[in-house]
Write a protein that holds these residues in place. Structure first.
Motif, short mmCIF file in Angstrom:
data_model
loop_
_atom_site.label_atom_id
_atom_site.label_comp_id
_atom_site.label_asym_id
_atom_site.label_seq_id
_atom_site.Cartn_x
_atom_site.Cartn_y
_atom_site.Cartn_z
N LEU A 151 0.80 -1.36 -0.01
CA LEU A 151 -0.12 -0.04 -0.10
C LEU A 151 0.65 1.14 0.00
O LEU A 151 0.66 2.17 -0.56
N ILE A 152 1.82 1.19 0.69
CA ILE A 152 2.82 2.39 0.80
C ILE A 152 3.46 2.66 -0.53
O ILE A 152 3.64 3.89 -0.96
N HIS A 154 2.59 1.95 -3.30
CA HIS A 154 1.66 2.08 -4.46
C HIS A 154 1.15 3.61 -3.94
O HIS A 154 1.01 4.41 -5.01
N ALA A 155 0.70 3.90 -2.74
CA ALA A 155 -0.08 5.31 -2.55
C ALA A 155 0.91 5.94 -2.28
O ALA A 155 0.55 7.37 -2.95
N TRP A 176 -1.31 -7.59 -6.37
CA TRP A 176 -2.58 -7.25 -6.58
C TRP A 176 -3.37 -7.94 -5.82
O TRP A 176 -4.37 -7.21 -5.07
N LEU A 179 -3.02 -5.62 -2.37
CA LEU A 179 -3.70 -4.36 -2.50
C LEU A 179 -4.93 -4.52 -2.46
O LEU A 179 -5.65 -3.83 -1.78
N ARG A 183 -7.32 -2.93 0.29
CA ARG A 183 -8.41 -2.02 -0.13
C ARG A 183 -9.83 -2.28 0.45
O ARG A 183 -10.69 -1.54 1.01
N LYS A 184 -10.16 -3.53 0.41
CA LYS A 184 -11.24 -4.36 0.84
C LYS A 184 -11.55 -3.85 2.36
O LYS A 184 -12.59 -3.46 2.90
N TYR B 7 -11.68 -1.47 -9.50
CA TYR B 7 -10.44 -1.75 -8.70
C TYR B 7 -9.33 -1.67 -9.58
O TYR B 7 -8.21 -1.13 -9.10
N ASP B 11 -6.20 0.80 -9.11
CA ASP B 11 -4.81 0.13 -9.12
C ASP B 11 -4.01 0.91 -9.99
O ASP B 11 -2.65 0.82 -10.25
N ARG B 13 -4.30 0.34 -13.37
CA ARG B 13 -4.10 -0.65 -14.31
C ARG B 13 -4.73 -0.68 -15.74
O ARG B 13 -4.73 -1.46 -16.40
N TRP B 39 -11.42 5.74 -1.36
CA TRP B 39 -9.84 5.29 -1.33
C TRP B 39 -8.96 6.49 -1.44
O TRP B 39 -7.90 6.33 -0.95
N ILE B 42 -8.51 7.25 2.14
CA ILE B 42 -7.50 6.21 2.70
C ILE B 42 -6.20 6.56 2.12
O ILE B 42 -5.30 6.51 3.19
N LEU B 43 -5.88 6.77 1.06
CA LEU B 43 -4.47 6.98 0.71
C LEU B 43 -3.91 8.21 1.15
O LEU B 43 -2.69 8.36 1.57
N ALA B 46 -2.96 7.15 4.57
CA ALA B 46 -1.91 6.31 4.62
C ALA B 46 -0.45 7.43 4.51
O ALA B 46 0.27 6.91 5.08
N ALA B 47 -0.96 8.32 3.37
CA ALA B 47 0.05 9.09 3.17
C ALA B 47 0.77 9.86 4.37
O ALA B 47 1.78 10.12 4.77
N ASP B 50 2.38 7.73 7.03
CA ASP B 50 3.65 7.58 6.58
C ASP B 50 4.72 8.67 6.82
O ASP B 50 5.61 8.60 7.19
#
Lengths: 204, 495
Positions: A151-152, A154-155, A176, A179, A183-184, B7, B11, B13, B39, B42-43, B46-47, B50
């Motif tokens: 996650l880190i 990626h995000a 994947w 991740l 996410r879930k 998703y 991602d 992708r 999301w 959340i990111l 998370a950031a 961190d």
């Protein structure tokens, strides 16, 4: 899906810059190495701290210098078809792991534990933040280490899945799925949280 | 149907085309939008987590740190016994971008007594300091407005394009700009500008003496592209950037994409995209900061002007991909730029700089009043800032939009603000009812709209109708989250 939209504008991404700088380092250009250091020092410092949170500031600085100096030799092994940034991140992780191992072996021999406790990151109470944020922070902290790493990367670091697989030396599908699971868990947590204003604790 | 790509979209992708399609889908799928924004939230957390644990302990290196490191590296090379390393010329293989755009301006160029810029090895002759012919009235007018400003749209360029081969001095008249080709690269001087240009196999060097200029530089690994000004040098490492000079700040470099190396008297700085570097005076160092919207917007104006320059057939010596300068691509670029700006503000907002995002968006909306996405984003910013009334006003306007999907989305969000932030059930009903009337049976946010409509009715004391609606939600959305919530709510209100 219809695929008739015109091509995206040509991407001028940093990897082209990196490739040029790496080529110059391969040719022995110190200033190019200095440029790489200026560009990626922060990322490497972060990689070091994430891998070894208890490292002291002095050790960290030495290790970061060591990572970049080792590039003088390592760039010759670097395949320029690859992207430099994740490769460098992987180098930083490996160097830190080596350092940690040597440090712990020495500590064992000297029968004393490394005294880095003063460098423990302090967690000040998150005041004035949304309740949501606190709950999410708790949720994030309780994620399994593997999921959190992905996650880190990626995000926060913005690496692609393939790059993360390369850095952590795991399968792309593992990236994947980790991740996906992270996410879930987190989305579920938020969803539950959102239900609370309705006056309910579902206890999921 | 498209929701299953969510998703993959999160991602990162999806390829560019599918991403565009999915983003179109997001505009009228509140469920996916909700998850996307969750999301992102959340990111962000998370950031920030961190950053608290890791980011707070690290610092970017100062230019002194970089110099110290370079010294260490030199020693290491000596230690490794690889002195042959140093024999190579320093400035080989620099430009590597696909497309480069540079705009350079010089203001009030007084002849310096001492050489300022350390010329690289590849540049054989130093640019002679030039006393500007136009240091009187023109520089006065330049001092009133920055050179690279949106007002520059009315600048005209001579249709005749020069072909430069060796060393030449290029003048632009008081009224018309002058363009020239340097091999595959193109240079356009603004009116009242003057530059000395040196074209060789190893390097293209432009010594800008007064005025300003725009460049298109094609990628070349073996040829350096360098712009020298009296106060500093701009080395193209592979990027898109603009350089201008203002009265207060003698030299200013705005980097649009990628990275450039700005070299002053005693120090050099790598300037990354979205950043501005300034050299205020000969003795001062290089100061960097984030670019403002105006500074980046000014660049798109320049891009448009380059479009008017007659395109030149490309001389392809190698099998490298040609760079196509067509209008379509530039238009795409402009669109991509707006998307990127919106994205920047979204990130700013998420990162907590809501005021910055609002300021940027308001300025952007002055230029693009019809940009729906920007208005939605602005409303979200107001919501975040705890100004539900402003947000509601924006949604009210958007709910009148002629495109049904936009109007529906705005209506839903307006109702959402009414019930959650304003606690005004009447206002909520006013928006949820038309949303439910106009959106399809399978509209993703329908369950939520019904649930909150029931909630509003409950607050107004219409328990019977509310119960009916909640029962229908349980019936239709039984196993989903909203169905569960409706069931719980029913249990609460029923004895």
């Amino acid at each position: 899906m219809i695929k008739q939209i015109s091509k995206p504008p040509l991407a001028i991404d940093d990897s082209a810059v990196d490739a040029t700088l790496v080529k110059r380092v391969q040719g022995g250009d110190v200033r190019a190495l200095g440029d790489l250091y200026a560009r990626y020092s922060v990322m490497v410092q972060k990689a070091v701290v994430r891998t070894m949170p208890r490292i002291s500031d002095a050790d960290r600085e030495d290790l970061v210098h060591d990572v970049f100096l080792s590039l003088l030799k390592l760039v010759n092994k670097f395949d320029r078809a690859r992207v430099f940034r994740p490769w460098l991140y992987g180098v930083a992780i490996k160097k830190t792991q080596n350092f940690r191992r040597k440090r712990s072996v020495r500590a064992l021999l000297l029968r004393q534990r490394a005294t880095n406790s003063e460098d423990n990151p302090v967690h000040p109470p998150a005041d004035g933040q949304l309740e949501n944020a606190e709950i999410m922070e708790k949720g994030l902290s309780s994620l399994p280490a593997g999921q959190k790493d992905v996650l880190i990367l990626h995000a926060v670091e913005g690496f692609k899945g393939e790059e993360i697989a390369e850095i952590l030396e795991i399968e792309i599908n593992t990236v994947w799925s980790r991740l996906h699971r992270a996410r879930k868990t987190m989305l579920q947590l938020l969803e539950n949280e959102r239900e609370e204003p309705g006056g309910h604790e579902n206890g999921v | 149907m498209v929701c299953k790509y969510l998703y993959k979209y999160l991602d990162g992708r999806l390829d560019w085309e599918d991403r565009r399609l999915f983003e179109d889908h997001l505009a009228h799928c509140p469920a996916c939008l909700q998850q996307t924004s969750d999301w992102q939230q959340i990111l962000t957390v998370a950031a920030s987590l961190d950053n608290k644990d890791v980011g707070a302990r690290v610092a970017p290196p100062s230019s002194l740190d970089v110099q110290r490191f370079e010294t260490m590296a030199r020693k290491r090379i000596e230690h490794l016994g690889r002195l042959s390393f140093l024999g190579r010329p320093l400035a080989v293989a620099i430009a590597a971008a696909v497309l480069l755009g540079i705009a350079i301006g010089v203001w009030k160029n007084e002849a310096p007594d001492t050489p300022h810029v350390a010329a690289p090895a590849a540049v054989s002759s130093r640019v002679a300091p030039h006393k500007s012919d136009t240091s009187g009235a023109p520089s006065q007018s330049l001092s009133e407005a920055p050179l690279v400003s949106p007002s520059a749209t009315d600048v005209h360029f001579d249709t005749k394009v020069k072909e430069l081969t060796g060393s030449e001095t290029l003048h632009a008249s008081a009224h018309n700009g002058q363009c020239a080709h340097m091999g595959p690269d193109t240079l356009c001087l603004f009116p009242k500008s003057r530059a000395e240009v040196m074209v060789s196999d190893k390097a293209h060097v432009v010594a800008l003496q007064s005025g300003s200029a725009v460049f298109y530089v094609q990628p070349n690994e073996t040829r350096e592209f360098r712009v020298t000004t009296p106060l500093g040098t701009v080395v193209v490492v592979g990027t898109r950037f603009s350089v201008t000079v203002t009265p207060e700040h003698m030299l200013q470099v705005v980097v649009k994409k990628g990275t450039v190396r700005v070299e002053g008297d005693n120090e050099a700085a790598m300037v990354q995209k979205g950043a501005v570097a300034r050299i205020v005076s000969e003795k001062s160092g290089i100061v960097t900061r984030l670019a403002t919207w105006d500074e980046l917007a000014a660049f798109s104006v320049l891009s448009k002007m380059i479009e008017e320059v007659p395109a030149k057939p490309l001389h392809l010596k190698s099998a490298k991909k040609p760079v196509v300068h067509d209008a379509h691509q530039l238009q795409d670029t402009a669109q991509a730029q707006s998307l990127k700006m919106l994205d920047t503000w979204r990130k700013e907002m998420i990162a907590g700089d809501v005021d910055g995002a609002i300021e940027g968006l308001l300025r952007y909306l002055q230029a693009h009043p019809n940009d729906v996405d920007a208005r939605f984003l602005l409303a979200t910013c107001h919501k975040r800032k705890g100004h539900p009334k402003e947000a509601l006003a924006l949604y009210q306007q958007l709910a009148q939009h002629q495109t049904l999907s936009v109007a529906n989305r705005a209506a839903y969000l307006a109702g959402d603000v009414c019930i959650k932030q304003l606690s005004n059930p009447q206002c909520a009903l006013q928006y949820f009812t038309p949303f439910l009337d106009h959106s399809g049976r399978d509209a993703p946010q329908r369950g939520e709209a019904l649930y909150y409509k029931a909630e509003a009715l409950l607050q107004l004391g219409q328990k019977k109708e509310a119960t009916q609606i909640l029962e229908s939600v349980v019936h239709t959305f039984g196993r989903t989250g909203i169905g569960q919530r409706a069931r719980n709510r029913l249990r609460e209100i029923q004895p």
